[in-house]
Design a protein around this motif. Structure first.
Motif, PDB file in Angstrom:
ATOM      1  N   VAL A  89       2.984  -7.319   4.628  1.00  0.00           N
ATOM      2  CA  VAL A  89       2.192  -6.328   5.382  1.00  0.00           C
ATOM      3  C   VAL A  89       2.092  -5.055   4.541  1.00  0.00           C
ATOM      4  O   VAL A  89       3.081  -4.558   4.024  1.00  0.00           O
ATOM      5  CB  VAL A  89       2.869  -6.000   6.739  1.00  0.00           C
TER       6      VAL A  89
ATOM      7  N   CYS B 173      10.915  -1.551   6.071  1.00  0.00           N
ATOM      8  CA  CYS B 173      10.266  -1.820   4.761  1.00  0.00           C
ATOM      9  C   CYS B 173      10.521  -3.265   4.337  1.00  0.00           C
ATOM     10  O   CYS B 173       9.606  -3.954   3.878  1.00  0.00           O
ATOM     11  CB  CYS B 173      10.801  -0.872   3.691  1.00  0.00           C
TER      12      CYS B 173
ATOM     13  N   TYR C 185       7.611  -3.474  16.468  1.00  0.00           N
ATOM     14  CA  TYR C 185       6.816  -3.688  15.248  1.00  0.00           C
ATOM     15  C   TYR C 185       6.946  -5.101  14.693  1.00  0.00           C
ATOM     16  O   TYR C 185       6.060  -5.577  13.999  1.00  0.00           O
ATOM     17  CB  TYR C 185       7.207  -2.652  14.173  1.00  0.00           C
ATOM     18  N   GLU C 186       8.064  -5.763  15.031  1.00  0.00           N
ATOM     19  CA  GLU C 186       8.265  -7.119  14.481  1.00  0.00           C
ATOM     20  C   GLU C 186       7.441  -8.167  15.228  1.00  0.00           C
ATOM     21  O   GLU C 186       7.314  -9.287  14.781  1.00  0.00           O
ATOM     22  CB  GLU C 186       9.748  -7.485  14.537  1.00  0.00           C
TER      23      GLU C 186
ATOM     24  N   TYR D 219       8.329  -5.606   6.261  1.00  0.00           N
ATOM     25  CA  TYR D 219       6.930  -5.590   5.832  1.00  0.00           C
ATOM     26  C   TYR D 219       6.767  -6.235   4.455  1.00  0.00           C
ATOM     27  O   TYR D 219       5.789  -6.957   4.212  1.00  0.00           O
ATOM     28  CB  TYR D 219       6.389  -4.155   5.834  1.00  0.00           C
TER      29      TYR D 219
ATOM     30  N   TYR E   2       0.252  -9.257  12.463  1.00  0.00           N
ATOM     31  CA  TYR E   2      -0.443  -8.453  11.453  1.00  0.00           C
ATOM     32  C   TYR E   2      -1.538  -9.288  10.795  1.00  0.00           C
ATOM     33  O   TYR E   2      -1.320 -10.441  10.454  1.00  0.00           O
ATOM     34  CB  TYR E   2       0.557  -7.946  10.404  1.00  0.00           C
TER      35      TYR E   2
ATOM     36  N   PHE F 177       1.839  -1.169   3.870  1.00  0.00           N
ATOM     37  CA  PHE F 177       2.342  -0.034   4.654  1.00  0.00           C
ATOM     38  C   PHE F 177       2.405   1.257   3.846  1.00  0.00           C
ATOM     39  O   PHE F 177       2.528   1.245   2.619  1.00  0.00           O
ATOM     40  CB  PHE F 177       3.731  -0.335   5.249  1.00  0.00           C
TER      41      PHE F 177
END
Ligand SMILES: C[S@@+](CC[C@H](N)C(=O)[O-])C[C@H]1O[C@@H](n2cnc3c(N)ncnc32)[C@H](O)[C@@H]1O
Length: 285
Positions: free
Chosen positions: A119, A111, A87-88, A114, A92, A121
């Motif tokens: 980002v 969290c 995910y990193e 993000y 995005y 979420f």
């Protein structure tokens, strides 16, 4: 198709249909394109029984919920969490909203990442420890019992940065939606019946609760994960079990029959064979 310089994520439309996007990692020039087949191959290889995958009807509830509060029209719903995901290392974009069930063990880290990177979420998180990290976001508590694809039912909460300065939302409507889903699924759930030669923990529990004792020796049974008949359907014995010898299977069947009789009439007296009678039986052909 995928290599160590690329990563995947899934995008989902408002109807819950998803598509996989492969993206070159940040260090390289971003290069987005779709390749569902290679995503599936990868998923198969890395899938572990520990992972709790989210059923589509659960995702639908969540996407509709978010859409009601934070319109998702013209937004890209992104699901970056799956085996082998990173995910990193996703580039995005401003119009992306991450709506996904991430690995709970690193939820705070996710969290923070993000929040730091701006980002948007909305993430699943564990209910009981929902307030354990002081993160600058909104906790959505719906006391939602969610049954994941592996059969585990986990009370789940949600965490998001889509709700501005609201710190906690206790949402009774969302609770009702998950409660109705659980009830619908319970009535639709097929009941599995296993042959006497398969011993599951539920079979033992059923007998014990009716006052029937059981004992199996190590040499009579063998640890067993799933029946051949189940494999082609991608199923297994939930929580594993044992495969039993003829003698042990007969004992299991007798115990289950005795337990069933107790269930029908709580006043049943179970007469046990004495050692002497067992000796007589042994002498018979
Ligand atoms: C709880 S499962 C949920 C999977 C899927 N998002 C769903 O809702 O069905 C979390 C997944 O995140 C994956 N994961 C673990 N670390 C990750 C990371 N750094 N980046 C992306 N995915 C990761 C795990 O392998 C696991 O498949």
């Amino acid at each position: 198709m995928e290599n160590k310089n690329s990563s995947f994520y899934k995008i989902v439309d408002l109807f819950g249909n998803d598509q996989t996007v492969i993206i070159e990692k940040k260090k390289n020039k971003p290069n987005l394109f779709s390749d569902y087949e290679s995503f599936l191959d990868k998923f198969e290889i890395k899938k572990t029984t520990d992972d709790c995958y989210t059923p589509k009807d659960v995702m639908d509830i969540i996407i509709n919920y978010v859409n009601d509060k934070y319109p998702l029209k013209n937004k890209k719903i992104v699901r970056p969490f799956f085996p082998g995901g990173d995910y990193e290392n996703i580039e995005y974009e401003d119009n992306m909203v991450v709506i996904d069930n991430p690995p709970f063990s690193i939820i705070s880290k996710i969290c923070k990442f993000y929040l730091k990177n701006g980002v948007k979420f909305f993430l699943f998180c564990p209910h009981l420890t929902a307030f354990s990290s002081d993160i600058d976001c909104t906790h959505i508590i719906a006391s939602a019992d969610i049954t994941y694809e592996n059969g585990a039912t986990i009370k789940t909460a949600f965490v998001s940065n889509l709700f501005g300065d609201i710190k906690i939302i206790g949402d009774a409507d969302l609770y009702q939606k998950f409660k109705s889903l659980q009830e619908r699924n319970k009535t639709n759930l097929p009941k599995y019946e296993y042959p006497n030669h398969i011993i599951t923990v539920s079979k033992i529990a059923y007998c014990v609760e009716k006052g029937i004792n059981l004992k199996f020796h190590k040499k009579e049974i063998k640890h067993y994960r799933g029946m051949d008949a189940q494999k082609k359907h991608g199923k297994a014995l939930f929580g594993c079990g044992f495969i039993a010898s003829d003698k042990a299977a007969a004992a299991a069947a007798a115990a289950a029959a005795a337990a069933a009789a107790v269930q029908k009439n709580e006043n049943v007296i179970i007469w046990e064979l004495s050692q002497r009678e067992k000796e007589i039986i042994k002498s018979l052909e």
